[in-house]
Motif scaffolding. Structure first.
Motif, short mmCIF file in Angstrom:
data_model
loop_
_atom_site.label_atom_id
_atom_site.label_comp_id
_atom_site.label_asym_id
_atom_site.label_seq_id
_atom_site.Cartn_x
_atom_site.Cartn_y
_atom_site.Cartn_z
N LEU A 1 -4.58 -5.76 -18.72
CA LEU A 1 -4.22 -6.76 -17.73
C LEU A 1 -5.28 -6.91 -16.65
CD1 LEU A 1 -0.41 -6.01 -17.35
CD2 LEU A 1 -1.48 -7.93 -18.53
N ARG A 2 -6.02 -5.82 -16.39
CA ARG A 2 -7.09 -5.90 -15.40
C ARG A 2 -8.17 -6.88 -15.86
NH1 ARG A 2 -8.01 -0.86 -15.01
NH2 ARG A 2 -6.61 -0.45 -13.26
N LYS A 3 -8.37 -6.98 -17.16
CA LYS A 3 -9.36 -7.93 -17.68
C LYS A 3 -8.99 -9.38 -17.36
CE LYS A 3 -10.65 -4.94 -21.55
NZ LYS A 3 -10.59 -4.76 -23.01
N PHE A 4 -7.70 -9.62 -17.15
CA PHE A 4 -7.24 -10.97 -16.82
C PHE A 4 -7.09 -11.17 -15.32
CE2 PHE A 4 -5.90 -10.38 -21.20
CZ PHE A 4 -6.26 -11.59 -21.78
N GLY A 5 -7.60 -10.20 -14.53
CA GLY A 5 -7.61 -10.35 -13.08
C GLY A 5 -6.45 -9.71 -12.35
N LEU A 6 -5.62 -8.92 -13.05
CA LEU A 6 -4.48 -8.28 -12.40
C LEU A 6 -4.94 -7.01 -11.67
CD1 LEU A 6 -1.33 -8.57 -12.19
CD2 LEU A 6 -1.23 -6.74 -13.90
#
Length: 212
Positions: A128-133
């Motif tokens: 999810l961090r890869k999607f900006g979370l």
């Protein structure tokens, strides 16, 4: 002509005078003045300047349009997965709660399960961090009503007033947008301190009144 009536002679004379007058007026009319080379150049420069100004306006409008479209596309790419991520967050919450459970009967089995849940949660966070979370850091931070959702207050001597002491549920940012505020507990001054401060304030007021 002597044989012509007097009226015909008068009419012919008037017609001749009219024709002569019109011819004289035509002779007096000046031919149209031709523009000089300087005037033609000035007119051409004026038209060129108008066309250049029009071109600048069109170019500026097009650049603004391009920038607006780029912003909209960037926002779309950033937040296109917002609904999906909101659906996944409760799963992360449950995994985090599972890590907080203490199990005493079969320590080895629990350790294995704990590690499995921990690895699953880490993989989910990384994806999810890869999607900006990004998680919102809350504990020991000053309470911000624009960022935190306070569910209760507790007296604390350890933290200054209006400081986040506990995080009951994580909050997240998606890019620079608050996706979900963290649910937090906020510190307040203990009652005994408030009473002491109130008493000191009253004493100071009395002293001031006595001095005056």
């Amino acid at each position: 002509d002597k044989n012509k009536p007097l009226s015909e002679v008068v009419a012919a004379t008037e017609g001749a005078e009219t024709t002569d007058g019109q011819a004289a007026k035509q002779k007096k009319k000046k031919p149209p003045r031709k523009e000089s080379a300087k005037e033609r150049l000035q007119a051409a420069e004026s038209r060129a300047e108008e066309n250049y100004d029009r071109l600048l306006r069109v170019t500026a409008d097009f650049e603004n349009y391009k920038k607006r479209m780029e912003r909209e596309m960037n926002d779309y790419r950033k937040f296109a997965n917002e609904s999906l991520i909101k659906e996944i967050l409760p799963i992360m919450d449950n995994l985090e709660r599972a890590l907080q459970i203490e199990y005493e009967k079969d320590g080895d089995a629990f350790d294995g399960m704990h590690k499995g849940v921990e690895m699953t949660l880490k993989g989910l966070r990384d994806s999810l961090r890869k999607f900006g979370l990004v998680p919102v850091e809350s504990v020991e931070k000053p309470f911000d009503p624009n960022l935190h959702h306070a569910v209760s207050q507790e007296e604390s001597e350890k933290y200054p007033e209006n400081t986040v002491t506990q995080e009951l549920q994580k909050g997240y940012l998606l890019g620079d947008r608050l996706l979900r505020p963290p649910m937090v507990v906020v510190s307040k001054k203990p009652e005994n301190k408030l009473k002491a401060e109130s008493a000191n304030h009253k004493n100071e007021s009395r002293v001031k009144v006595t001095v005056h």
